[in-house]
Design a protein around this motif. Sequence first.
Motif, mmCIF file in Angstrom:
data_model
loop_
_atom_site.group_PDB
_atom_site.id
_atom_site.type_symbol
_atom_site.label_atom_id
_atom_site.label_comp_id
_atom_site.label_asym_id
_atom_site.label_seq_id
_atom_site.Cartn_x
_atom_site.Cartn_y
_atom_site.Cartn_z
ATOM 1 N N SER A 38 42.552 37.387 -61.692
ATOM 2 C CA SER A 38 42.560 37.879 -63.058
ATOM 3 C C SER A 38 43.316 36.928 -63.970
ATOM 4 C CB SER A 38 43.208 39.270 -63.101
ATOM 5 O OG SER A 38 42.497 40.178 -62.312
ATOM 6 N N TYR A 64 31.908 43.026 -62.630
ATOM 7 C CA TYR A 64 32.561 43.953 -61.698
ATOM 8 C C TYR A 64 33.717 44.674 -62.379
ATOM 9 C CZ TYR A 64 34.860 45.663 -57.453
ATOM 10 O OH TYR A 64 35.447 46.464 -56.477
ATOM 11 N N GLU A 65 34.574 43.932 -63.065
ATOM 12 C CA GLU A 65 35.738 44.538 -63.698
ATOM 13 C C GLU A 65 35.331 45.494 -64.812
ATOM 14 O OE1 GLU A 65 38.576 44.508 -62.462
ATOM 15 O OE2 GLU A 65 38.517 42.808 -61.100
ATOM 16 N N GLU A 66 34.286 45.155 -65.546
ATOM 17 C CA GLU A 66 33.804 46.057 -66.589
ATOM 18 C C GLU A 66 33.280 47.355 -65.971
ATOM 19 O OE1 GLU A 66 31.021 44.251 -69.252
ATOM 20 O OE2 GLU A 66 32.358 42.566 -69.743
ATOM 21 N N ARG A 120 32.425 38.542 -61.365
ATOM 22 C CA ARG A 120 33.781 39.099 -61.497
ATOM 23 C C ARG A 120 33.939 39.842 -62.820
ATOM 24 N NH1 ARG A 120 39.294 38.280 -60.185
ATOM 25 N NH2 ARG A 120 40.316 40.050 -61.169
ATOM 26 N N SER A 121 33.430 39.258 -63.900
ATOM 27 C CA SER A 121 33.510 39.902 -65.211
ATOM 28 C C SER A 121 32.743 41.221 -65.216
ATOM 29 C CB SER A 121 32.954 38.964 -66.288
ATOM 30 O OG SER A 121 33.667 37.753 -66.342
ATOM 31 N N ILE A 167 34.103 48.646 -63.003
ATOM 32 C CA ILE A 167 35.228 49.396 -62.440
ATOM 33 C C ILE A 167 36.024 50.081 -63.545
ATOM 34 C CG2 ILE A 167 37.415 49.180 -61.188
ATOM 35 C CD1 ILE A 167 34.949 48.952 -59.431
ATOM 36 N N GLY A 168 36.116 49.437 -64.693
ATOM 37 C CA GLY A 168 36.809 50.047 -65.829
ATOM 38 C C GLY A 168 36.136 51.333 -66.286
ATOM 39 N N ARG A 206 37.222 39.985 -56.179
ATOM 40 C CA ARG A 206 38.547 39.897 -56.788
ATOM 41 C C ARG A 206 39.438 38.864 -56.111
ATOM 42 N NH1 ARG A 206 40.220 46.242 -57.913
ATOM 43 N NH2 ARG A 206 39.499 46.256 -60.086
ATOM 44 N N ASP A 264 41.384 47.871 -51.920
ATOM 45 C CA ASP A 264 40.045 47.320 -52.107
ATOM 46 C C ASP A 264 39.218 47.368 -50.827
ATOM 47 O OD1 ASP A 264 40.184 46.662 -54.841
ATOM 48 O OD2 ASP A 264 41.345 44.875 -54.390
#
Length: 229
Positions: free
Chosen positions: A186, A106-108, A103-104, A110-111, A181, A75
């Motif tokens: 998570s 960001y993860e979407e 955070r939500s 990055i996915g 993160r 990271d």
Amino acid sequence: MFQEEYEKLSRGERSQFSEVVNDLLYECFIPRKLYDRKASMFKANPDYLFLERHLSLFKDYLSFMEIEVNQAEDDGLFYVVSALEKNHLRIDVVTTLIVFALRSYYEEAIGREPETIEVDMTYGSLAAFLQEKGLSNLTKRLSSTTIASSLRTLDSFNVVTRHQGNYGDPSYRFFILPTIRYVISSEKMNALYNFLTKPEEEAESTSLFDLSPKEENLHPEDIPVEETK
């Protein structure tokens, strides 16, 4: 050991050592790249490179305070972990909502783009995301003004960084950094969501989590929920 290694540093390196130590203790995170708004691009962070070269020196020095320096190489960041339950910043419900949303989001992102490390976001997209996730109705305190204030706080800890405009302008952009993160894990995203969806009166009277060096990689789930004093 520390004294011997420290004495090998030049005067300029000793000055930089002091600056980086203070940044670690105050900001908690040292990212590998910093955004240069004039050049409109991310550039290598000299403090990160310095810390990487002299990591053992920093570890030795901070160990006297029972603080550990860790590197999350994938990271691109360094972060600190403290074994002592002191010097924590307890953040309010609005900032907690913003952290959860960032955070939500960001993860979407990055996915969809696994090679991305920093995620670009606008105030408009943040407001829309809060609405989409049902977070905008959880507290009457959530407004453009309080959102801007929360983002300034997170910016001071290198969790986000401004891209265009200033927080509070009618329209502004910012980057969510991978440090997000290490603010919320998570494993506890669902638990935090359940907490956030408590009745408004109960949620607003409760201090949610800390944002500062602590045990377990700055993860809020390890901090007992306590009534705000």
